[in-house]
Design a protein around this motif. Structure first.
Motif, short mmCIF file in Angstrom:
data_model
loop_
_atom_site.label_atom_id
_atom_site.label_comp_id
_atom_site.label_asym_id
_atom_site.label_seq_id
_atom_site.Cartn_x
_atom_site.Cartn_y
_atom_site.Cartn_z
N ASP A 8 -12.01 -16.03 -7.57
CA ASP A 8 -11.19 -16.16 -8.78
C ASP A 8 -10.55 -14.83 -9.21
O ASP A 8 -9.81 -14.79 -10.19
CB ASP A 8 -12.05 -16.69 -9.94
CG ASP A 8 -12.53 -18.12 -9.68
OD1 ASP A 8 -11.80 -18.85 -8.98
OD2 ASP A 8 -13.62 -18.47 -10.17
N SER A 9 -10.84 -13.77 -8.51
CA SER A 9 -10.27 -12.47 -8.87
C SER A 9 -8.84 -12.37 -8.33
O SER A 9 -8.43 -13.11 -7.44
CB SER A 9 -11.11 -11.33 -8.32
OG SER A 9 -12.42 -11.38 -8.83
N LYS A 10 -8.10 -11.41 -8.87
CA LYS A 10 -6.72 -11.20 -8.44
C LYS A 10 -6.56 -9.75 -7.99
O LYS A 10 -7.28 -8.86 -8.45
CB LYS A 10 -5.74 -11.53 -9.57
CG LYS A 10 -5.78 -12.98 -10.01
CD LYS A 10 -4.80 -13.22 -11.16
CE LYS A 10 -4.81 -14.70 -11.58
NZ LYS A 10 -6.13 -15.11 -12.13
N ILE A 11 -5.62 -9.54 -7.12
CA ILE A 11 -5.35 -8.21 -6.61
C ILE A 11 -3.90 -7.82 -6.96
O ILE A 11 -2.99 -8.64 -6.81
CB ILE A 11 -5.60 -8.14 -5.09
CG1 ILE A 11 -5.47 -6.72 -4.58
CG2 ILE A 11 -4.70 -9.07 -4.32
CD1 ILE A 11 -5.97 -6.56 -3.15
N ILE A 12 -3.74 -6.61 -7.44
CA ILE A 12 -2.43 -6.16 -7.94
C ILE A 12 -1.91 -4.99 -7.13
O ILE A 12 -2.65 -4.05 -6.82
CB ILE A 12 -2.52 -5.76 -9.43
CG1 ILE A 12 -2.89 -6.97 -10.29
CG2 ILE A 12 -1.20 -5.15 -9.92
CD1 ILE A 12 -3.18 -6.63 -11.74
N TYR A 13 -0.63 -5.04 -6.78
CA TYR A 13 0.05 -3.89 -6.19
C TYR A 13 0.82 -3.21 -7.31
O TYR A 13 1.79 -3.75 -7.84
CB TYR A 13 1.01 -4.34 -5.08
CG TYR A 13 1.92 -3.21 -4.60
CD1 TYR A 13 1.45 -2.23 -3.73
CD2 TYR A 13 3.24 -3.13 -5.04
CE1 TYR A 13 2.28 -1.20 -3.31
CE2 TYR A 13 4.07 -2.10 -4.62
CZ TYR A 13 3.58 -1.13 -3.75
OH TYR A 13 4.40 -0.11 -3.34
N ASP A 14 0.38 -2.02 -7.71
CA ASP A 14 1.07 -1.23 -8.73
C ASP A 14 1.44 0.10 -8.10
O ASP A 14 0.60 0.99 -7.96
CB ASP A 14 0.18 -1.03 -9.96
CG ASP A 14 0.92 -0.32 -11.10
OD1 ASP A 14 2.06 0.13 -10.88
OD2 ASP A 14 0.36 -0.22 -12.21
N ALA A 15 2.69 0.25 -7.75
CA ALA A 15 3.14 1.42 -6.98
C ALA A 15 3.10 2.72 -7.78
O ALA A 15 3.11 3.80 -7.18
CB ALA A 15 4.56 1.18 -6.47
N THR A 16 3.04 2.65 -9.10
CA THR A 16 3.07 3.87 -9.90
C THR A 16 1.81 4.71 -9.74
O THR A 16 1.77 5.86 -10.16
CB THR A 16 3.28 3.56 -11.39
OG1 THR A 16 2.22 2.72 -11.86
CG2 THR A 16 4.61 2.86 -11.62
N ASN A 17 0.78 4.14 -9.13
CA ASN A 17 -0.44 4.89 -8.87
C ASN A 17 -0.47 5.46 -7.45
O ASN A 17 -1.45 6.08 -7.04
CB ASN A 17 -1.67 3.97 -9.03
CG ASN A 17 -1.77 3.42 -10.44
OD1 ASN A 17 -1.65 4.14 -11.40
ND2 ASN A 17 -1.98 2.11 -10.55
N ASP A 18 0.62 5.24 -6.70
CA ASP A 18 0.62 5.56 -5.27
C ASP A 18 1.55 6.71 -4.93
O ASP A 18 2.62 6.88 -5.55
CB ASP A 18 1.08 4.34 -4.45
CG ASP A 18 0.17 3.13 -4.64
OD1 ASP A 18 -0.83 3.24 -5.38
OD2 ASP A 18 0.48 2.07 -4.06
N ILE A 19 1.16 7.46 -3.92
CA ILE A 19 2.03 8.47 -3.33
C ILE A 19 2.13 8.18 -1.84
O ILE A 19 1.12 7.96 -1.16
CB ILE A 19 1.48 9.90 -3.54
CG1 ILE A 19 1.72 10.34 -4.99
CG2 ILE A 19 2.14 10.89 -2.58
CD1 ILE A 19 1.25 11.74 -5.30
N ALA A 20 3.36 8.15 -1.34
CA ALA A 20 3.58 8.12 0.10
C ALA A 20 3.45 9.56 0.56
O ALA A 20 4.30 10.40 0.29
CB ALA A 20 4.97 7.56 0.42
N CYS A 21 2.35 9.84 1.23
CA CYS A 21 1.99 11.22 1.54
C CYS A 21 2.31 11.55 2.99
O CYS A 21 1.85 10.86 3.91
CB CYS A 21 0.50 11.43 1.27
SG CYS A 21 0.01 13.16 1.25
N PRO A 22 3.08 12.61 3.24
CA PRO A 22 3.45 12.95 4.61
C PRO A 22 2.32 13.63 5.35
O PRO A 22 1.58 14.43 4.79
CB PRO A 22 4.64 13.91 4.42
CG PRO A 22 4.34 14.59 3.12
CD PRO A 22 3.68 13.54 2.26
N ALA A 23 2.21 13.33 6.63
CA ALA A 23 1.23 14.02 7.47
C ALA A 23 1.62 15.49 7.62
O ALA A 23 0.77 16.36 7.75
CB ALA A 23 1.13 13.35 8.83
N ASN A 24 2.92 15.74 7.57
CA ASN A 24 3.43 17.10 7.68
C ASN A 24 3.44 17.76 6.31
O ASN A 24 4.12 17.29 5.39
CB ASN A 24 4.85 17.09 8.26
CG ASN A 24 5.32 18.47 8.65
OD1 ASN A 24 5.03 19.45 7.99
ND2 ASN A 24 6.05 18.55 9.75
#
Length: 338
Positions: free
Chosen positions: A293-309
């Motif tokens: 019954d739980s839900k999962i949320i994608y909230d991009a404001t908490n995310d960083i696309a981090c480069p390997a370089n």
């Protein structure tokens, strides 16, 4: 006629006198501010300046590579628009089983580094650092202010990354900050920041830094100078924030690599410059079934696309799609989500 002519010259004289006085006062003010900054910097000391933490500290070391999948990770579904998923009340989207994709606004969070290139591998990492709450608040608030230009928001983020005092904000960036942040959040822009460092102190500080950090340290100081002057354009700001050229890609972290997100779904990033990123999210059916019954949320404001370089830019993600097409209908039935 003589009276009018005389009056004209009196007004002209007064205007010239006022302009001259203001210019002299401006010069005196600049000298006082410069001396004050210099004294404050000397009091702080070079070693303490260099030990001041970055506003956002996220690096590739914060990426959890456990469970990562190479770009050829087998997914049979065709990507559907992520922005068509049901919206969560506090921002983001409720996830359903399947593969989703969205090209959205993104922002550079690393001044003095190279723009993304087609060969860069990016993986998920959380927003971390003394100003993580402020950065996330700006990205969330921007969704409610479509009238504010993306360039204006980027300049504000660069000033924060450069650790600029809010008291030094001048020009349009100050209006942007006031529009997107609460009064309490604005006061938080005064903590853990640096003033404008004079040239001699900059050179001494740079001598103690490794080569890969010198450009970043200098770029941040240039941004602080521009913001304090109140006379700057986006192009001028970008010139210091974005290095010309391309950072060499890491072959062990290819473009299109999947990160296993802590919430259980997979995510990957394809930047197009630093101002927009195509993100793909794959949600296994088993994950949705295990939530019950739980839900999962994608909230991009908490995310960083981090480069390997380390020489490339960290990219803050948003929930703001670019050129969305709302005439398309989702093929997936999101059970239990309205």
């Amino acid at each position: 006629m003589k009276i009018i002519t005389r009056l004209f010259f009196v007004i002209l004289f007064q205007f010239t006198y006022i302009q001259s006085s203001q210019a002299q006062f401006g010069d005196i003010k600049d000298k006082i501010l410069g001396a004050g900054t210099s004294l404050a910097s000397k009091k702080l000391g070079i070693d303490k300046i260099l030990k001041q933490p970055a506003a956002i500290t996220t690096s590739f070391e914060d990426v959890n590579r456990n469970g990562a999948k190479m770009p050829d990770f087998l997914i049979k579904e065709k990507a559907q628009p992520l922005y068509l998923l049901p919206k969560a009340p506090n921002g983001g989207f409720f996830l359903c089983a399947g593969l989703y994709e969205m090209t959205s606004k993104s922002y550079c969070l690393h001044a003095g580094t190279f723009a993304p290139s087609s060969g860069d591998g990016y993986m998920f990492a959380p927003v971390l650092g003394p100003k993580e709450e402020i950065v996330t608040a700006i990205l969330k608030s921007a969704e409610k202010h479509p009238e504010i230009n993306q360039h204006d928001i980027q300049i504000l983020l660069w000033t924060i990354i450069a650790r600029t005092k809010f008291a030094d904000y001048n020009g349009n960036v100050k209006l942007t900050a006031v529009a997107l942040l609460t009064p309490i959040q604005l006061t938080q822009l005064e903590g853990g920041v640096l003033g404008i460092l004079p040239g001699n102190l900059m050179e001494k500080a740079k001598d103690k830094l490794p080569d890969n950090l010198k450009a970043i340290f200098e770029a941040e100081n240039k941004i602080r100078q521009l913001v304090a002057s109140g006379n700057y354009s986006y192009d001028e700001m970008e010139k210091y924030a974005i290095l010309a050229g391309i950072a060499p890609a890491r072959t062990d972290i290819p473009s299109g690599i999947w990160t296993l997100h802590p919430a259980g779904y997979y995510v990957r990033y394809f930047p197009a410059g630093y101002s927009k990123t195509t993100v793909q999210v794959y949600v296994p059916k088993e994950l949705i079934l295990s939530l019950k019954d739980s839900k999962i949320i994608y909230d991009a404001t908490n995310d960083i696309a981090c480069p390997a370089n380390a020489g490339s830019q960290r990219l803050a993600q948003t929930n703001e799609p670019l050129n969305p097409d709302y005439t398309i209908k989702l093929k997936t039935l999101c059970v239990g989500i309205k």
